[in-house]
Design a protein around this motif. Structure first.
Motif, PDB file in Angstrom:
ATOM      1  N   ARG B   4       0.677  -1.300  -0.345  1.00 57.82           N
ATOM      2  CA  ARG B   4       0.041  -0.194  -0.203  1.00 57.82           C
ATOM      3  C   ARG B   4       1.157   1.095   0.255  1.00 57.82           C
ATOM      4  NH1 ARG B   4      -5.858   0.449   2.647  1.00 57.82           N
ATOM      5  NH2 ARG B   4      -5.637  -1.578   0.569  1.00 57.82           N
ATOM      6  N   MET B   5       1.128   2.200  -0.781  1.00 52.02           N
ATOM      7  CA  MET B   5       2.077   3.050  -0.623  1.00 52.02           C
ATOM      8  C   MET B   5       0.803   4.363  -0.960  1.00 52.02           C
ATOM      9  SD  MET B   5       4.136   1.958  -1.916  1.00 52.02           S
ATOM     10  CE  MET B   5       5.168   3.186  -2.154  1.00 52.02           C
ATOM     11  N   LYS B   6       0.836   5.312   0.461  1.00 49.51           N
ATOM     12  CA  LYS B   6       0.792   6.195   0.437  1.00 49.51           C
ATOM     13  C   LYS B   6       1.315   8.132  -0.342  1.00 49.51           C
ATOM     14  CE  LYS B   6       0.443   9.946   4.819  1.00 49.51           C
ATOM     15  NZ  LYS B   6       1.429  10.272   5.779  1.00 49.51           N
ATOM     16  N   CYS B   7       0.654   8.362  -0.855  1.00 55.17           N
ATOM     17  CA  CYS B   7       1.417   9.398  -1.523  1.00 55.17           C
ATOM     18  C   CYS B   7       0.913  11.141  -0.780  1.00 55.17           C
ATOM     19  CB  CYS B   7       0.989   9.781  -3.036  1.00 55.17           C
ATOM     20  SG  CYS B   7       1.639   7.928  -3.641  1.00 55.17           S
ATOM     21  N   LEU B  72       8.670  -1.440  -6.783  1.00 48.70           N
ATOM     22  CA  LEU B  72       9.653  -0.555  -6.669  1.00 48.70           C
ATOM     23  C   LEU B  72       9.361   0.392  -5.575  1.00 48.70           C
ATOM     24  CD1 LEU B  72       8.129   1.529  -9.666  1.00 48.70           C
ATOM     25  CD2 LEU B  72       9.567  -0.162  -9.981  1.00 48.70           C
ATOM     26  N   SER B  73      10.924   1.185  -5.162  1.00 50.76           N
ATOM     27  CA  SER B  73      11.131   1.680  -3.577  1.00 50.76           C
ATOM     28  C   SER B  73       9.554   2.960  -3.408  1.00 50.76           C
ATOM     29  CB  SER B  73      12.346   2.195  -3.725  1.00 50.76           C
ATOM     30  OG  SER B  73      12.893   3.566  -4.633  1.00 50.76           O
ATOM     31  N   LYS B  78       7.932   7.988  -6.449  1.00 55.02           N
ATOM     32  CA  LYS B  78       8.466   9.066  -6.992  1.00 55.02           C
ATOM     33  C   LYS B  78       8.232   9.979  -8.023  1.00 55.02           C
ATOM     34  CE  LYS B  78       9.190  13.695  -5.063  1.00 55.02           C
ATOM     35  NZ  LYS B  78      10.265  14.149  -3.817  1.00 55.02           N
ATOM     36  N   LYS B  79       9.527   9.374  -8.914  1.00 57.15           N
ATOM     37  CA  LYS B  79       9.611  10.007 -10.276  1.00 57.15           C
ATOM     38  C   LYS B  79       9.425   9.297 -10.880  1.00 57.15           C
ATOM     39  CE  LYS B  79      15.264   9.901  -9.074  1.00 57.15           C
ATOM     40  NZ  LYS B  79      15.802   9.097  -9.166  1.00 57.15           N
ATOM     41  N   ARG B  92       4.599  14.602  -3.994  1.00 52.12           N
ATOM     42  CA  ARG B  92       5.749  15.597  -3.375  1.00 52.12           C
ATOM     43  C   ARG B  92       6.570  14.694  -2.239  1.00 52.12           C
ATOM     44  NH1 ARG B  92       2.479  19.593   0.628  1.00 52.12           N
ATOM     45  NH2 ARG B  92       4.609  19.272   1.714  1.00 52.12           N
ATOM     46  N   SER B  93       5.511  13.132  -1.783  1.00 53.89           N
ATOM     47  CA  SER B  93       6.266  12.079  -1.353  1.00 53.89           C
ATOM     48  C   SER B  93       5.770  11.102  -1.424  1.00 53.89           C
ATOM     49  CB  SER B  93       6.354  12.291  -0.007  1.00 53.89           C
ATOM     50  OG  SER B  93       5.502  12.594   0.719  1.00 53.89           O
TER      51      SER B  93
END
Lengths: 254, 254
Positions: B4-7, B72-73, B78-79, B92-93
């Motif tokens: 789970r990715m938080k952005c 992916l890290s 982000k990139k 932003r993060s």
């Protein structure tokens, strides 16, 4: 009786194909002359500006003049123009000028500013108002390079190769960077600026800041008179026509 | 394995029909899900946000999450996202979150800011980023009114009459104005905000600032539970979803 009105205007260049009228394009001059034509019941009114700006280039202090038989006070002109102009042009001040005043030919000097956002992060709110250059920069080296541009020089290396044959000698009085956190602002005051001159200077000085060139390169670039040797043209969105000086006193002591 | 990715994302709301997907409209969620679908070879990836924002409303600190099998890290995410997203959305993060984290349901509080440009002069560079309100304002009276909104109240008078039947009790922890010359910034932190709540509060408090209402009106408005008695809904362009808090500590002591 005809009066000559002088206006200081600001515009956001993002949605304009530059200042100067071009058929079928949205331009600042086109919007101004359209409003004046309506106010003069269909008669054409020609607007003269201190100079052109390119597509995407902004103005905080562009100066224009026009002649009119209408007997409105400067304050009434300001209200009437602001009420009819689109949201991306604002009239900041209006004055009645002497009939010998000319927005372009009476100008003694111009000030341009160029904004560079240097943070690693893109800023979505500044994308039309700054160039984004997320690289570490040596400000001292950049200011040293800018110092070498001051004075009277032939700026052929720093103008578009498309510039018509003309005298390319100009005098730069001030050329400095103000840094406010990750925001850099280049400030230039000079007798006049050739086509793309500020953007090519900024593109070249950013190369100095990144260590790609020594500051002393500026001297050899000025001597070489060859546009191909200078750096890239920095993007339009960072550039602002900031102020037009009609009085030497007002910028000599800045 | 699914992660789970938080952005944390910023967006300029000007050219979006709001955050949430709508058929045939350009939305922030639509752009995000489009990029994620391409990165997942055509599989749909659902994005959850802390909440919606309306057309023209900006975000500096919107939070979203999504689940992905890609290894992916956070830095690579982000990139990759920034490379593919349009210029008016920036990531932003990125962090990997616990599987129990939810962008909306885990939120403890939200911060909204609202920018008002109060100079007599229109500012062409701020027209999409501030409301323009060129009237003299009593800041002390406005801060007094904002103080009366703090605490736990039924905010029925301060939400759109279109709001679905639901509990309209919310807690506001902070409600203040920061003034920086002609630029006023309203800052609100609360447990949650009803539909149009910040914009109706701002519209009402600006009436207090102009002397059209006394600050004490806020008390009777809260008691009345009637949207028609409050002030107008301030325009979308001044509003920013500034921060989402997932930890009480981080805002309790602000």
């Amino acid at each position: 009786m005809t009066r000559r009105m002088k206006c200081v205007i600001a515009y956001d260049g993002t949605d304009f194909s530059g200042y100067q009228v071009q058929p079928g394009k949205r331009t600042v001059q086109g919007e101004l002359e359209g409003v004046l034509k309506r106010m003069h019941k269909g008669s054409d009114v020609r607007v003269a500006a201190s100079g052109r700006t390119d597509a995407g280039v902004h103005a905080y202090g562009q100066v224009i003049h026009f002649d009119t038989p209408l007997a409105l006070s400067p304050e009434q002109w300001k209200k009437a123009l602001n009420a009819q102009l689109p949201d991306d042009i604002a009239v900041r001040s209006v004055d009645e000028a002497d009939s010998t005043f000319h927005a372009r030919f009476s100008a003694k000097a111009k000030e341009y500013r160029y904004n560079v956002w240097t943070a690693a992060e893109r800023d979505v709110f500044r994308r039309y108002y700054c160039a984004w250059h997320p690289y570490p920069l040596h400000i001292d080296a950049m200011n040293e390079a800018l110092g070498l541009l001051k004075g009277t020089h032939d700026f052929t290396s720093f103008c578009s190769a498309k510039t018509a044959m003309e005298d390319r000698v100009r005098t730069i009085y001030h050329a400095e960077i103000e840094a406010d956190g990750p925001m850099l602002q280049f400030r230039f005051i000079g007798t006049g600026f050739l086509y793309n001159m500020v953007r090519i200077i900024v593109g070249t000085v950013l190369e100095v800041g990144q260590g790609k060139r020594p500051p002393a390169d500026i001297k050899s670039l000025l001597a070489a008179k060859d546009r191909r040797l200078a750096g890239p043209t920095a993007p339009a969105e960072g550039l602002y026509l900031w102020h037009v000086y009609y009085d030497r006193e007002s910028f000599d002591h800045k």
